[in-house]
Design a protein around this motif. Structure first.
Motif, PDB file in Angstrom:
ATOM      1  N   GLY A   1      29.723  32.232  35.333  1.00  0.00           N
ATOM      2  CA  GLY A   1      29.221  33.249  36.247  1.00  0.00           C
ATOM      3  C   GLY A   1      30.159  33.637  37.363  1.00  0.00           C
ATOM      4  N   ALA A   2      31.384  33.085  37.375  1.00  0.00           N
ATOM      5  CA  ALA A   2      32.366  33.496  38.379  1.00  0.00           C
ATOM      6  C   ALA A   2      32.910  34.876  38.019  1.00  0.00           C
ATOM      7  N   ARG A   3      33.200  35.666  39.038  1.00  0.00           N
ATOM      8  CA  ARG A   3      33.735  37.006  38.821  1.00  0.00           C
ATOM      9  C   ARG A   3      35.177  37.141  39.288  1.00  0.00           C
ATOM     10  N   ALA A   4      35.766  36.035  39.748  1.00  0.00           N
ATOM     11  CA  ALA A   4      37.150  36.078  40.212  1.00  0.00           C
ATOM     12  C   ALA A   4      37.779  34.701  40.059  1.00  0.00           C
ATOM     13  N   VAL A   5      39.097  34.701  39.826  1.00  0.00           N
ATOM     14  CA  VAL A   5      39.866  33.462  39.779  1.00  0.00           C
ATOM     15  C   VAL A   5      41.151  33.671  40.569  1.00  0.00           C
ATOM     16  N   ALA A   6      41.769  32.555  40.920  1.00  0.00           N
ATOM     17  CA  ALA A   6      43.095  32.570  41.533  1.00  0.00           C
ATOM     18  C   ALA A   6      43.933  31.515  40.829  1.00  0.00           C
ATOM     19  N   ALA A   7      45.240  31.688  40.866  1.00  0.00           N
ATOM     20  CA  ALA A   7      46.140  30.737  40.216  1.00  0.00           C
ATOM     21  C   ALA A   7      47.441  30.681  41.004  1.00  0.00           C
ATOM     22  N   ASP A   8      48.013  29.477  41.109  1.00  0.00           N
ATOM     23  CA  ASP A   8      49.264  29.336  41.853  1.00  0.00           C
ATOM     24  C   ASP A   8      50.485  29.275  40.935  1.00  0.00           C
ATOM     25  N   ALA A   9      50.288  29.572  39.652  1.00  0.00           N
ATOM     26  CA  ALA A   9      51.387  29.636  38.683  1.00  0.00           C
ATOM     27  C   ALA A   9      50.877  30.351  37.434  1.00  0.00           C
ATOM     28  N   PHE A  10      51.786  30.656  36.508  1.00  0.00           N
ATOM     29  CA  PHE A  10      51.421  31.316  35.247  1.00  0.00           C
ATOM     30  C   PHE A  10      50.639  32.612  35.499  1.00  0.00           C
ATOM     31  N   LYS A  11      51.020  33.349  36.530  1.00  0.00           N
ATOM     32  CA  LYS A  11      50.213  34.495  36.943  1.00  0.00           C
ATOM     33  C   LYS A  11      50.221  35.628  35.918  1.00  0.00           C
ATOM     34  N   THR A  12      51.302  35.777  35.180  1.00  0.00           N
ATOM     35  CA  THR A  12      51.328  36.807  34.141  1.00  0.00           C
ATOM     36  C   THR A  12      50.299  36.499  33.060  1.00  0.00           C
ATOM     37  N   ASP A  13      50.230  35.233  32.655  1.00  0.00           N
ATOM     38  CA  ASP A  13      49.247  34.823  31.647  1.00  0.00           C
ATOM     39  C   ASP A  13      47.821  35.004  32.169  1.00  0.00           C
ATOM     40  N   PHE A  14      47.620  34.684  33.438  1.00  0.00           N
ATOM     41  CA  PHE A  14      46.276  34.820  34.006  1.00  0.00           C
ATOM     42  C   PHE A  14      45.886  36.286  34.160  1.00  0.00           C
ATOM     43  N   ALA A  15      46.839  37.127  34.507  1.00  0.00           N
ATOM     44  CA  ALA A  15      46.541  38.554  34.625  1.00  0.00           C
ATOM     45  C   ALA A  15      46.099  39.123  33.275  1.00  0.00           C
TER      46      ALA A  15
ATOM     47  N   ALA B   1      44.699  37.412  30.773  1.00  0.00           N
ATOM     48  CA  ALA B   1      43.384  36.859  30.438  1.00  0.00           C
ATOM     49  C   ALA B   1      42.282  37.496  31.285  1.00  0.00           C
ATOM     50  N   CYS B   2      42.579  37.749  32.552  1.00  0.00           N
ATOM     51  CA  CYS B   2      41.577  38.365  33.424  1.00  0.00           C
ATOM     52  C   CYS B   2      41.225  39.769  32.954  1.00  0.00           C
ATOM     53  N   LYS B   3      42.216  40.496  32.496  1.00  0.00           N
ATOM     54  CA  LYS B   3      41.949  41.830  31.958  1.00  0.00           C
ATOM     55  C   LYS B   3      41.076  41.738  30.715  1.00  0.00           C
ATOM     56  N   LYS B   4      41.336  40.754  29.877  1.00  0.00           N
ATOM     57  CA  LYS B   4      40.564  40.567  28.647  1.00  0.00           C
ATOM     58  C   LYS B   4      39.103  40.266  28.944  1.00  0.00           C
ATOM     59  N   TYR B   5      38.849  39.410  29.944  1.00  0.00           N
ATOM     60  CA  TYR B   5      37.483  38.965  30.231  1.00  0.00           C
ATOM     61  C   TYR B   5      36.849  39.694  31.419  1.00  0.00           C
ATOM     62  N   THR B   6      37.513  40.734  31.910  1.00  0.00           N
ATOM     63  CA  THR B   6      36.994  41.563  33.009  1.00  0.00           C
ATOM     64  C   THR B   6      36.653  40.710  34.226  1.00  0.00           C
ATOM     65  N   ILE B   7      37.623  39.923  34.643  1.00  0.00           N
ATOM     66  CA  ILE B   7      37.514  39.089  35.838  1.00  0.00           C
ATOM     67  C   ILE B   7      38.678  39.441  36.757  1.00  0.00           C
ATOM     68  N   ALA B   8      38.428  39.416  38.055  1.00  0.00           N
ATOM     69  CA  ALA B   8      39.480  39.742  39.014  1.00  0.00           C
ATOM     70  C   ALA B   8      40.407  38.548  39.233  1.00  0.00           C
ATOM     71  N   LEU B   9      41.692  38.839  39.362  1.00  0.00           N
ATOM     72  CA  LEU B   9      42.676  37.836  39.760  1.00  0.00           C
ATOM     73  C   LEU B   9      42.990  38.093  41.227  1.00  0.00           C
ATOM     74  N   VAL B  10      42.646  37.138  42.081  1.00  0.00           N
ATOM     75  CA  VAL B  10      42.746  37.348  43.525  1.00  0.00           C
ATOM     76  C   VAL B  10      43.653  36.296  44.144  1.00  0.00           C
ATOM     77  N   THR B  11      43.945  36.495  45.407  1.00  0.00           N
ATOM     78  CA  THR B  11      44.680  35.494  46.170  1.00  0.00           C
ATOM     79  C   THR B  11      43.727  34.815  47.135  1.00  0.00           C
ATOM     80  N   THR B  12      43.874  33.511  47.307  1.00  0.00           N
ATOM     81  CA  THR B  12      42.955  32.761  48.171  1.00  0.00           C
ATOM     82  C   THR B  12      43.636  32.277  49.448  1.00  0.00           C
ATOM     83  N   GLU B  13      44.873  32.704  49.692  1.00  0.00           N
ATOM     84  CA  GLU B  13      45.586  32.197  50.864  1.00  0.00           C
ATOM     85  C   GLU B  13      44.814  32.370  52.173  1.00  0.00           C
ATOM     86  N   PRO B  14      44.138  33.525  52.399  1.00  0.00           N
ATOM     87  CA  PRO B  14      43.432  33.674  53.680  1.00  0.00           C
ATOM     88  C   PRO B  14      42.165  32.836  53.782  1.00  0.00           C
TER      89      PRO B  14
END
Length: 226
Positions: free
Chosen positions: A32-46, A48-61
């Motif tokens: 049920g999550a609608r967003a993920v963040a990752a500190d590596a492998f960002k191309t792969d995550f981007a 996958a996120c497009k495939k599963y309609t999930i946002a790839l976000v940054t959590t630094e703030p």
């Protein structure tokens, strides 16, 4: 960050090798999550996120100041949403790209609860309605940020026999337990909604959700006769 992103799974990957981004993003989607963040492998995550309609976000703030376990995760999620905030959940990935056993247990708890209450949880926002006849730590009201005619009462077991909601201006169309879709008896007078919970079905979940269905725009559409 989009307020609909109530849960962000923050994958910690810097020491991992052979990460399956597709599996991890799919896991996030499934709970049920609608967003993920990752500190590596960002191309792969981007990808996958497009495939599963999930946002790839940054959590630094966002700085999480809580520790989560399978025992307390739902409680913490609810507290974050009550405050109108996202829950950022750090997900450590082992060196060989797997999830820890305790992480799997935590995600299972989230999945079980979100399967029933995820819609209200993701799309709920604080509103002006207040609740009484229950301890302030055990109940609160959110409204659907996209459809304000839907309100959600988050309430902690054991349930009282009645609860009162203050601030509504019109009598609702329907009140129901979200998990079982069981309609509840209620009365409405002087902008006070009184809901009878004596016959509310039992639940294995400590936190439950009650939906208040107010008058909807489609209720004004007249039937077409042919």
């Amino acid at each position: 960050m989009n307020p609909d992103f109530a849960i962000v799974l923050n994958f910690k990957l810097k020491n991992a090798k052979g990460v399956d981004a597709d599996f991890l993003v799919k896991t996030a989607r499934n709970i049920g999550a609608r967003a993920v963040a990752a500190d590596a492998f960002k191309t792969d995550f981007a990808k996958a996120c497009k495939k599963y309609t999930i946002a790839l976000v940054t959590t630094e703030p966002i700085q999480a100041n809580y520790e989560l376990s399978a025992a307390n995760v739902v409680e913490q999620l609810v507290l974050q949403r009550k405050a109108g905030q996202q829950a950022v959940i750090d997900i450590p990935i082992t060196d060989d790209g797997n999830l820890l056993a305790e992480t799997k247990a935590l995600l299972t708890q989230i999945n079980n609860w979100m399967h029933l209450f995820g819609h209200a949880f993701n799309e709920g926002e604080p509103c002006h309605l207040t609740i009484s006849n229950v301890n302030e730590d055990n109940g609160f009201v959110l409204q659907n940020r996209h459809m304000h005619f839907q309100k959600y009462i988050f309430i902690k077991a054991p349930l009282p026999e009645i609860i009162k909601i203050h601030g509504l201006t019109n009598k609702p169309n329907r009140i129901e337990m979200v998990a079982q879709r069981t309609e509840l008896d209620f009365t409405f007078a002087d902008n006070q909604l009184t809901i009878n919970l004596k016959n509310a079905p039992k639940s294995d979940f400590t936190w439950q959700v009650i939906r208040i269905q107010e008058h909807r725009p489609e209720d004004d559409i007249k039937a077409t006769k042919f």
